[in-house]
Every structure is written in structure tokens, then in C-alpha cells.
Scaffold this motif. Structure first.
Motif, PDB file in Angstrom:
ATOM      1  N   ILE A   6       0.796  -1.242  -0.026  1.00 58.36           N
ATOM      2  CA  ILE A   6      -0.016   0.020   0.010  1.00 58.36           C
ATOM      3  C   ILE A   6       0.897   1.224   0.035  1.00 58.36           C
ATOM      4  O   ILE A   6       0.782   2.361  -0.681  1.00 58.36           O
ATOM      5  N   GLN A   7       1.767   1.322   0.861  1.00 60.31           N
ATOM      6  CA  GLN A   7       2.855   2.415   0.937  1.00 60.31           C
ATOM      7  C   GLN A   7       3.504   2.763  -0.632  1.00 60.31           C
ATOM      8  O   GLN A   7       3.698   3.605  -0.564  1.00 60.31           O
ATOM      9  N   VAL A   8       3.799   1.718  -1.183  1.00 58.84           N
ATOM     10  CA  VAL A   8       4.392   1.838  -2.496  1.00 58.84           C
ATOM     11  C   VAL A   8       3.537   2.867  -3.615  1.00 58.84           C
ATOM     12  O   VAL A   8       3.791   3.594  -4.080  1.00 58.84           O
ATOM     13  N   GLY A  96       1.914   1.733 -13.560  1.00 56.24           N
ATOM     14  CA  GLY A  96       2.956   1.315 -13.787  1.00 56.24           C
ATOM     15  C   GLY A  96       4.050   1.463 -13.166  1.00 56.24           C
ATOM     16  O   GLY A  96       5.336   0.686 -13.124  1.00 56.24           O
ATOM     17  N   ASN A  97       4.264   2.719 -12.580  1.00 52.46           N
ATOM     18  CA  ASN A  97       5.362   3.050 -11.463  1.00 52.46           C
ATOM     19  C   ASN A  97       5.607   1.919 -10.424  1.00 52.46           C
ATOM     20  O   ASN A  97       6.686   1.705 -10.005  1.00 52.46           O
ATOM     21  N   ALA A  98       4.329   1.410  -9.928  1.00 51.44           N
ATOM     22  CA  ALA A  98       4.449   0.390  -8.893  1.00 51.44           C
ATOM     23  C   ALA A  98       5.110  -0.837  -9.413  1.00 51.44           C
ATOM     24  O   ALA A  98       5.638  -1.844  -8.397  1.00 51.44           O
ATOM     25  N   HIS A 101       8.401  -1.776  -7.546  1.00 50.42           N
ATOM     26  CA  HIS A 101       8.488  -2.617  -6.342  1.00 50.42           C
ATOM     27  C   HIS A 101       7.890  -3.965  -6.530  1.00 50.42           C
ATOM     28  O   HIS A 101       8.530  -5.134  -6.121  1.00 50.42           O
ATOM     29  N   PHE A 102       6.991  -4.237  -7.293  1.00 50.87           N
ATOM     30  CA  PHE A 102       6.166  -5.648  -7.501  1.00 50.87           C
ATOM     31  C   PHE A 102       6.661  -6.253  -8.468  1.00 50.87           C
ATOM     32  O   PHE A 102       6.576  -7.467  -8.712  1.00 50.87           O
TER      33      PHE A 102
ATOM     34  N   ASP B  84       9.734  -1.227 -14.105  1.00 50.82           N
ATOM     35  CA  ASP B  84      10.833  -2.139 -13.396  1.00 50.82           C
ATOM     36  C   ASP B  84      11.779  -2.589 -14.167  1.00 50.82           C
ATOM     37  O   ASP B  84      12.030  -2.156 -15.750  1.00 50.82           O
ATOM     38  N   LYS B  85      13.197  -2.911 -13.950  1.00 52.45           N
ATOM     39  CA  LYS B  85      14.286  -2.906 -14.767  1.00 52.45           C
ATOM     40  C   LYS B  85      14.143  -4.031 -15.914  1.00 52.45           C
ATOM     41  O   LYS B  85      14.702  -3.745 -16.985  1.00 52.45           O
TER      42      LYS B  85
END
Lengths: 149, 123
Positions: A6-8, A96-98, A101-102, B84-85
Motif C-alpha cells: 500500500i505504501q508503494v 506502471g510506476n508500482a 516494487h512489484f 521495473d528493470k
């Protein structure tokens, strides 16, 4: 979904609005949203999530707030088509930015956009959905995260 | 120099078109999905392309590979929210020359395009 997940998405929402739109935009603490009464506003952009997780992420906002976001992009047109475009683009950008992290298993769809309360019928929500409130002046928007592991 | 802007968002296409400030760019074309982009590309063979990834019909990575097959010296800047990379590396492997993350500023966009035009990768 855990707190880190959630923080992401909170960080992504803060990054989008404070970095691009307006630092006066306030991102509130997330809360569990009722599955029976999903929050939808004038325009709703939905991103389907597949892969390691399933569900959806949606961004919903009133027209006045979308006009403000459009101005941040230098867009003075605010037709129905352009409003639908930007609500989908915000949902797409934050989702997309997430993936940072994922990871790449967090597969995102192209956005689907709905106008008005009809959007609620297009939402296949998970048992638990988290709403991240977004406030600008007197207007309220939201990013909703509804994922199954 | 001809620039092709590929993005399913009209707001982003307009934004990039307004932001690009190079005198070298004489003609700007746009496309809203990968299939449309390939049709425009075949017809005009632009030297520079900005490419979204998540699009209907044909995604930006497949479209990039097809364009490089048609014109190996084309310079392609991926402009995408996908952070993502693995995706960035895949795009570069398939022939993209740089990667710019959305949301971006006009300065970041122009810097990235300028580096590509000088023949240097950006990302």
C-alpha cells in the motif's frame, strides 16, 4: 496486500501529484472501502492487474480536478474525450510506476474509462479494497487498490 | 529530422509535441497504438521515435523491434510508466536506445531526446 504494498502506491500517488500537478494536493491515509458501495466520481480509469497478483487499480476524480491535472500537462482542452484520456493516464502511470516494487509479474492492462456512477458496475472488487484519498482544494479524488494475492 | 510520437494517450502525445524544442525536428507525426505507428513508420521512416509500452493492438516493445527491423539506425526513446528493470532491459535488447519514465518534465524529455540525437543511449 501488506502495508509495504500500500505504501508503494501511496508514494506513487504522492510522486505523481506533488511532482507534476500541485504540491498543495493532499494524499490522505488509506482506509478499507466498502465492496458494496465503491467510491466513484465523474470519471474513472481502471487498470486490470494480472500475473502474480490479480485485481484492479482505479483512479476516480471530479471534472474540476481533471482540468487542473490537464493544465499541469499544458493541455487547455477539456473535452469529454480528453478528460477520459487523462483519468486513464493517471491510473496507468501510478500502476506502471508500482512495477518498480512489484516486478514485471505485476502485469497491467491498458486503461478502461467510465463516466459517472456507471463505473461502479465495471468494478470487480476483491474482498478487501484500499482507498487512498486525494484532496485538492474542495475536490476529492481517490486511488483504489483491489488485489488478490 | 522527422519525429514520430507513439502513445495511446492524446494528452501525452500533445504534451511531447509541445515540449520538443529542437530546431532539427522539422516534422512531427503521431500514432495512438503500435499498429498505427508501424503504418506511419513505413510511410515516413522517421529518424526519431518516442514510444509508449502499454498500448492496445501492438505493444511498444514489439513495435520497437519491428521498427528497428525496418530501419536499423532509428533512434527510439521509450517513454513509459512501467518502472521495473526487466522491462527496461527488454526494451533495450529489442532495439530501443533510451528509457524515460513517466511522469516526466519537459526538461527531462528534451535532455533524453538530445542524447539520443547525439547517438548516445539514455536510461
Amino acid at each position: 496486500m501488506d502495508e509495504d504494498d500500500i505504501q508503494v502506491l501511496i508514494d506513487g500517488t504522492v510522486g505523481y501529484f506533488h511532482g507534476l500537478v500541485d504540491r498543495t494536493t493532499e494524499i490522505g491515509a488509506p482506509y478499507l472501502m466498502s465492496r458494496e458501495q465503491p467510491v466513484v466520481s465523474d470519471y474513472t480509469g481502471i487498470i486490470g492487474i494480472e500475473g502474480a497478483r490479480h485485481g484492479l487499480i482505479y483512479f476516480t476524480a471530479p471534472s474540476a480536478m481533471l482540468r487542473h491535472i490537464l493544465l499541469a500537462h499544458g493541455e487547455v482542452q477539456a473535452t469529454t474525450e480528453i478528460m477520459a484520456d487523462i483519468v486513464g493516464e493517471v491510473a496507468n502511470t501510478i500502476s506502471g510506476n508500482a512495477r518498480k516494487h512489484f516486478g514485471s509479474e505485476f502485469e497491467i492492462s491498458v486503461p478502461t474509462v467510465h463516466r459517472g456512477p456507471e463505473a461502479a458496475k465495471a468494478l470487480y472488487l476483491a474482498e478487501r479494497s484500499f482507498l487512498i484519498p486525494i484532496s485538492w482544494r474542495q475536490y476529492q479524488a481517490a486511488l483504489v487498490v483491489s488485489l488478490r494475492d | 529530422m522527422k519525429l514520430l510520437i507513439v502513445d495511446d494517450s492524446k494528452v501525452i502525445r500533445n504534451r511531447i509535441e509541445r515540449a520538443v524544442s529542437f530546431r532539427k525536428v522539422k516534422k512531427v507525426m503521431t500514432a495512438a497504438n503500435g499498429e498505427e505507428a508501424l503504418a506511419v513508420f513505413r510511410q515516413h521512416l522517421p529518424e526519431l521515435v518516442t514510444m509508449d509500452i502499454t498500448m492496445p493492438k501492438l505493444d511498444g516493445i514489439e513495435c520497437t523491434a519491428a521498427m528497428v527491423g525496418l530501419k536499423p539506425d532509428v533512434q527510439i526513446l521509450i517513454v513509459s510508466a512501467i518502472a521495473d528493470k526487466a522491462t527496461a532491459i527488454e526494451a533495450l535488447k529489442r532495439g530501443a536506445n533510451g528509457f524515460l519514465l513517466k511522469p516526466f518534465t519537459d526538461v527531462q524529455l528534451n535532455d533524453a531526446l538530445e542524447m539520443l540525437m547525439r547517438g548516445r543511449s539514455h536510461g
